[in-house]
Design an enzyme around this catalytic site. Sequence first.
Site, PDB file in Angstrom:
ATOM      1  N   LEU A   1       3.748  -7.426   9.539  1.00 42.44           N
ATOM      2  CA  LEU A   1       5.113  -7.947   9.597  1.00 42.44           C
ATOM      3  C   LEU A   1       5.485  -8.433  10.994  1.00 42.44           C
TER       4      LEU A   1
ATOM      5  N   THR B   1      18.588   0.664   2.816  1.00 44.41           N
ATOM      6  CA  THR B   1      18.500   2.122   2.628  1.00 44.41           C
ATOM      7  C   THR B   1      19.828   2.843   2.813  1.00 44.41           C
TER       8      THR B   1
ATOM      9  N   THR C   1       0.818  -1.223   0.000  1.00 38.43           N
ATOM     10  CA  THR C   1       0.000   0.000   0.000  1.00 38.43           C
ATOM     11  C   THR C   1       0.851   1.272   0.000  1.00 38.43           C
TER      12      THR C   1
ATOM     13  N   TYR D   1      15.614   4.195  13.047  1.00 30.39           N
ATOM     14  CA  TYR D   1      15.267   3.639  11.730  1.00 30.39           C
ATOM     15  C   TYR D   1      16.518   3.045  11.065  1.00 30.39           C
TER      16      TYR D   1
ATOM     17  N   GLN E   1       4.291   3.842  -1.256  1.00 29.12           N
ATOM     18  CA  GLN E   1       4.741   4.419  -2.540  1.00 29.12           C
ATOM     19  C   GLN E   1       5.369   3.364  -3.451  1.00 29.12           C
ATOM     20  N   ASP E   2       6.388   2.651  -2.924  1.00 29.96           N
ATOM     21  CA  ASP E   2       7.093   1.688  -3.773  1.00 29.96           C
ATOM     22  C   ASP E   2       6.191   0.515  -4.129  1.00 29.96           C
TER      23      ASP E   2
ATOM     24  N   TYR F   1       9.107   0.151  18.416  1.00 30.80           N
ATOM     25  CA  TYR F   1       8.181  -0.264  17.359  1.00 30.80           C
ATOM     26  C   TYR F   1       8.916  -0.325  16.010  1.00 30.80           C
TER      27      TYR F   1
ATOM     28  N   HIS G   1      14.000   8.118  -2.936  1.00 30.42           N
ATOM     29  CA  HIS G   1      13.275   8.163  -4.215  1.00 30.42           C
ATOM     30  C   HIS G   1      11.852   8.624  -3.959  1.00 30.42           C
TER      31      HIS G   1
ATOM     32  N   LYS H   1      17.380  -0.926  10.193  1.00 34.52           N
ATOM     33  CA  LYS H   1      17.623  -1.329   8.794  1.00 34.52           C
ATOM     34  C   LYS H   1      19.004  -2.000   8.641  1.00 34.52           C
TER      35      LYS H   1
ATOM     36  N   GLU I   1      20.137   5.385   4.459  1.00 36.73           N
ATOM     37  CA  GLU I   1      20.193   5.850   5.855  1.00 36.73           C
ATOM     38  C   GLU I   1      21.209   5.046   6.669  1.00 36.73           C
TER      39      GLU I   1
ATOM     40  N   SER J   1       8.665   3.707   7.961  1.00 37.43           N
ATOM     41  CA  SER J   1       9.698   4.232   7.056  1.00 37.43           C
ATOM     42  C   SER J   1      10.083   5.677   7.324  1.00 37.43           C
TER      43      SER J   1
HETATM   44  P1  NAP Z   1       5.973   3.872   2.591  1.00 36.92           P
HETATM   45  O1  NAP Z   1       5.270   4.616   1.497  1.00 36.92           O
HETATM   46  O2  NAP Z   1       6.015   4.480   3.939  1.00 36.92           O
HETATM   47  O3  NAP Z   1       5.271   2.427   2.682  1.00 36.92           O
HETATM   48  C1  NAP Z   1       5.517   1.577   3.772  1.00 36.92           C
HETATM   49  C2  NAP Z   1       4.606   0.389   3.651  1.00 36.92           C
HETATM   50  O4  NAP Z   1       4.842  -0.501   4.746  1.00 36.92           O
HETATM   51  C3  NAP Z   1       3.107   0.720   3.691  1.00 36.92           C
HETATM   52  O5  NAP Z   1       2.421  -0.136   2.813  1.00 36.92           O
HETATM   53  C4  NAP Z   1       2.728   0.398   5.129  1.00 36.92           C
HETATM   54  O6  NAP Z   1       1.368   0.095   5.319  1.00 36.92           O
HETATM   55  C5  NAP Z   1       3.585  -0.845   5.330  1.00 36.92           C
HETATM   56  N1  NAP Z   1       3.778  -1.201   6.725  1.00 36.92           N
HETATM   57  C6  NAP Z   1       4.229  -0.430   7.733  1.00 36.92           C
HETATM   58  N2  NAP Z   1       4.268  -1.141   8.879  1.00 36.92           N
HETATM   59  C7  NAP Z   1       3.830  -2.381   8.587  1.00 36.92           C
HETATM   60  C8  NAP Z   1       3.631  -3.564   9.341  1.00 36.92           C
HETATM   61  N3  NAP Z   1       3.890  -3.602  10.658  1.00 36.92           N
HETATM   62  N4  NAP Z   1       3.168  -4.665   8.713  1.00 36.92           N
HETATM   63  C9  NAP Z   1       2.876  -4.636   7.394  1.00 36.92           C
HETATM   64  N5  NAP Z   1       3.035  -3.546   6.621  1.00 36.92           N
HETATM   65  C10 NAP Z   1       3.501  -2.432   7.219  1.00 36.92           C
HETATM   66  O7  NAP Z   1       7.471   3.540   2.171  1.00 36.92           O
HETATM   67  P2  NAP Z   1       8.142   3.514   0.719  1.00 36.92           P
HETATM   68  O8  NAP Z   1       8.687   4.870   0.420  1.00 36.92           O
HETATM   69  O9  NAP Z   1       7.233   2.846  -0.232  1.00 36.92           O
HETATM   70  O10 NAP Z   1       9.423   2.597   1.005  1.00 36.92           O
HETATM   71  C11 NAP Z   1       9.354   1.177   0.838  1.00 36.92           C
HETATM   72  C12 NAP Z   1      10.489   0.530   1.607  1.00 36.92           C
HETATM   73  O11 NAP Z   1      11.734   1.002   1.132  1.00 36.92           O
HETATM   74  C13 NAP Z   1      10.486   0.809   3.110  1.00 36.92           C
HETATM   75  O12 NAP Z   1      10.974  -0.346   3.749  1.00 36.92           O
HETATM   76  C14 NAP Z   1      11.498   1.935   3.277  1.00 36.92           C
HETATM   77  O13 NAP Z   1      12.058   1.905   4.575  1.00 36.92           O
HETATM   78  C15 NAP Z   1      12.500   1.566   2.197  1.00 36.92           C
HETATM   79  N6  NAP Z   1      13.243   2.664   1.597  1.00 36.92           N
HETATM   80  C16 NAP Z   1      12.578   3.734   1.087  1.00 36.92           C
HETATM   81  C17 NAP Z   1      13.293   4.751   0.463  1.00 36.92           C
HETATM   82  C18 NAP Z   1      12.600   5.950  -0.138  1.00 36.92           C
HETATM   83  O14 NAP Z   1      13.279   6.940  -0.389  1.00 36.92           O
HETATM   84  N7  NAP Z   1      11.302   5.872  -0.408  1.00 36.92           N
HETATM   85  C19 NAP Z   1      14.697   4.638   0.352  1.00 36.92           C
HETATM   86  C20 NAP Z   1      15.321   3.515   0.864  1.00 36.92           C
HETATM   87  C21 NAP Z   1      14.593   2.524   1.476  1.00 36.92           C
HETATM   88  P3  NAP Z   1       0.272   1.259   5.583  1.00 36.92           P
HETATM   89  O15 NAP Z   1      -0.100   1.780   4.218  1.00 36.92           O
HETATM   90  O16 NAP Z   1      -0.824   0.545   6.267  1.00 36.92           O
HETATM   91  O17 NAP Z   1       0.923   2.312   6.433  1.00 36.92           O
HETATM   92  N1  GDD Z   2      10.314  15.013   6.613  1.00 41.54           N
HETATM   93  C1  GDD Z   2      10.843  16.257   6.720  1.00 41.54           C
HETATM   94  N2  GDD Z   2      10.034  17.289   7.044  1.00 41.54           N
HETATM   95  N3  GDD Z   2      12.161  16.407   6.484  1.00 41.54           N
HETATM   96  C2  GDD Z   2      12.674  17.663   6.559  1.00 41.54           C
HETATM   97  C3  GDD Z   2      11.887  18.773   6.877  1.00 41.54           C
HETATM   98  C4  GDD Z   2      10.500  18.576   7.141  1.00 41.54           C
HETATM   99  O1  GDD Z   2       9.751  19.505   7.425  1.00 41.54           O
HETATM  100  N4  GDD Z   2      12.682  19.882   6.851  1.00 41.54           N
HETATM  101  C5  GDD Z   2      13.903  19.471   6.542  1.00 41.54           C
HETATM  102  N5  GDD Z   2      13.919  18.132   6.367  1.00 41.54           N
HETATM  103  C6  GDD Z   2      15.101  17.308   6.054  1.00 41.54           C
HETATM  104  C7  GDD Z   2      15.320  16.137   7.007  1.00 41.54           C
HETATM  105  O2  GDD Z   2      15.926  16.590   8.215  1.00 41.54           O
HETATM  106  C8  GDD Z   2      16.221  15.259   6.142  1.00 41.54           C
HETATM  107  O3  GDD Z   2      17.562  15.677   6.262  1.00 41.54           O
HETATM  108  C9  GDD Z   2      15.751  15.542   4.726  1.00 41.54           C
HETATM  109  O4  GDD Z   2      14.912  16.701   4.787  1.00 41.54           O
HETATM  110  C10 GDD Z   2      14.958  14.389   4.089  1.00 41.54           C
HETATM  111  O5  GDD Z   2      13.932  14.012   4.986  1.00 41.54           O
HETATM  112  P1  GDD Z   2      12.796  12.969   4.556  1.00 41.54           P
HETATM  113  O6  GDD Z   2      12.153  13.388   3.299  1.00 41.54           O
HETATM  114  O7  GDD Z   2      11.934  12.759   5.742  1.00 41.54           O
HETATM  115  O8  GDD Z   2      13.619  11.655   4.177  1.00 41.54           O
HETATM  116  P2  GDD Z   2      14.823  10.894   4.907  1.00 41.54           P
HETATM  117  O9  GDD Z   2      16.045  11.130   4.082  1.00 41.54           O
HETATM  118  O10 GDD Z   2      14.904  11.200   6.331  1.00 41.54           O
HETATM  119  O11 GDD Z   2      14.363   9.363   4.774  1.00 41.54           O
HETATM  120  C11 GDD Z   2      13.845   8.884   3.535  1.00 41.54           C
HETATM  121  O12 GDD Z   2      14.892   8.388   2.753  1.00 41.54           O
HETATM  122  C12 GDD Z   2      15.576   7.243   3.302  1.00 41.54           C
HETATM  123  C13 GDD Z   2      16.687   6.880   2.310  1.00 41.54           C
HETATM  124  O13 GDD Z   2      17.813   7.656   2.538  1.00 41.54           O
HETATM  125  C14 GDD Z   2      12.798   7.802   3.869  1.00 41.54           C
HETATM  126  O14 GDD Z   2      12.127   7.442   2.669  1.00 41.54           O
HETATM  127  C15 GDD Z   2      13.452   6.554   4.434  1.00 41.54           C
HETATM  128  O15 GDD Z   2      12.472   5.522   4.544  1.00 41.54           O
HETATM  129  C16 GDD Z   2      14.567   6.123   3.484  1.00 41.54           C
HETATM  130  O16 GDD Z   2      15.218   4.967   3.974  1.00 41.54           O
END
Ligand code: NAP
Ligand code: GDD
Length: 343
Positions: A66, A134, A12, A159, A14-15, A102, A189, A163, A136, A91
């Site tokens: 999960l 990730t 459900t 987080y 983004q990815d 959690y 992304h 990971k 991170e 995430s």
């Molecule tokens: P997202 O939009 O936050 O989606 C997270 C998904 O995980 C949602 O479907 C959520 O369900 C589900 N989820 C959360 N807790 C759960 C649980 N306890 N049991 C089952 N499902 C659960 O994240 P995303 O951006 O698509 O990212 C996908 C994955 O890639 C994540 O593992 C994230 O940490 C990792 N990642 C993301 C990025 C990025 O930049 N987007 C980069 C590197 C790694 P609900 O819809 O019910 O909340």
């Molecule tokens: N969310 C958020 N909100 N971030 C902010 C804000 C704000 O108002 N203002 C500044 N930032 C800065 C954060 O401090 C961080 O340095 C940067 O913007 C990116 O924040 P996020 O978009 O929340 O992403 P993230 O980099 O912390 O984490 C995302 O990318 C990771 C991969 O590097 C998430 O998608 C993670 O799940 C993923 O692993």
Amino acid sequence: MVQRTALITGITGQDGYYLTRLLLEKGYTVHGIVRRASTMNRTRIDQLKLEMPDAAARVILHYGDLTDAASLHRLVDEIAPDEIYNLAAQSHVRVSFDTPLYTQQVNADGALNVLESARVLNNRKPVRVYQASTSEMFGGMPGTVPQSEATPFHPRSPYGCAKVAAFYYTVHYRESCGLFACNGILFNHESPMRGETFVTRKITLAATRIKMGLQSTLRMGNLKAERDWGFAGDYVEAMWRMLQQPQPDDFVISTGQMHSVEEFLVAVFTRLELDWREYVQIDPQYFRATEVEQLCGDSRKARELLGWQPRTSFTQLVDLMVAHDLRLAKQERDLAGLASRSV
Ligand code: NAP
Ligand code: GDD
């Protein structure tokens, strides 16, 4: 077309949206695990079914979580997928400081539950596992840019710590019991499907609402942080390619281009012919106790071995997100106008 079955946790999210789209286009049947919620959390996947009506019957959703190992084992056993994509996670990095236990239970123990279910299935039928690792995990430490598969981990949040544990569990199952398990170390992304509290989407939603007169300020945290932002639609292709390789391995997926949060703000507001300085206020609640200052990936290994490369530039990504959110803001403005005329 192949006749294969995939199981996606986090379908459900983004990815989940982009990966399901890709797998349906490739002929897969896609099973997804969804959590029960008091409000609807399936809007992205419902939208995808509308966009691909002929493939909608090949998306099958199951309740699960999960952290509920028993339900996960049962589902993996019953579905017996060819490929498992573990995308589910708590995430949000900032939120992980508030909910560290959690976050550990979902992102680390949850990943272990997936691997253990896959190990049992693999005894009777081959299965391949993708783990959503990730950038991170690198922590953006000074002197480490660009980060590659060889860069040491230094997580800076609960987080990131969880990971890292999931990353090593994945390597461990690959080495100890021969499970085909890969870590995709994906850098940030984004897309129009991005969660609304991540910084890029927070900016595009707010700026387009400001443009439509629906909002007057945007509260932000650290504008100096720098990220390597790519398009989610490009990145899910890399996930799939990892599982098609002859051998399992770990890969960095990134664009290699770094921009600050401030640069993202400027790009969005300029495109809307607005001056961001007039609207943005700095709010301490959005700062993190420990910040990841600089992330920029070196994805040469993926480019060489997977034949993968990003197709969407930073400017194109900004354009995509602004165009999408401007349509939403216009709809909201028009609905507000209709409502005020009807009273
Ligand atoms: P997202 O939009 O936050 O989606 C997270 C998904 O995980 C949602 O479907 C959520 O369900 C589900 N989820 C959360 N807790 C759960 C649980 N306890 N049991 C089952 N499902 C659960 O994240 P995303 O951006 O698509 O990212 C996908 C994955 O890639 C994540 O593992 C994230 O940490 C990792 N990642 C993301 C990025 C990025 O930049 N987007 C980069 C590197 C790694 P609900 O819809 O019910 O909340
Ligand atoms: N969310 C958020 N909100 N971030 C902010 C804000 C704000 O108002 N203002 C500044 N930032 C800065 C954060 O401090 C961080 O340095 C940067 O913007 C990116 O924040 P996020 O978009 O929340 O992403 P993230 O980099 O912390 O984490 C995302 O990318 C990771 C991969 O590097 C998430 O998608 C993670 O799940 C993923 O692993």
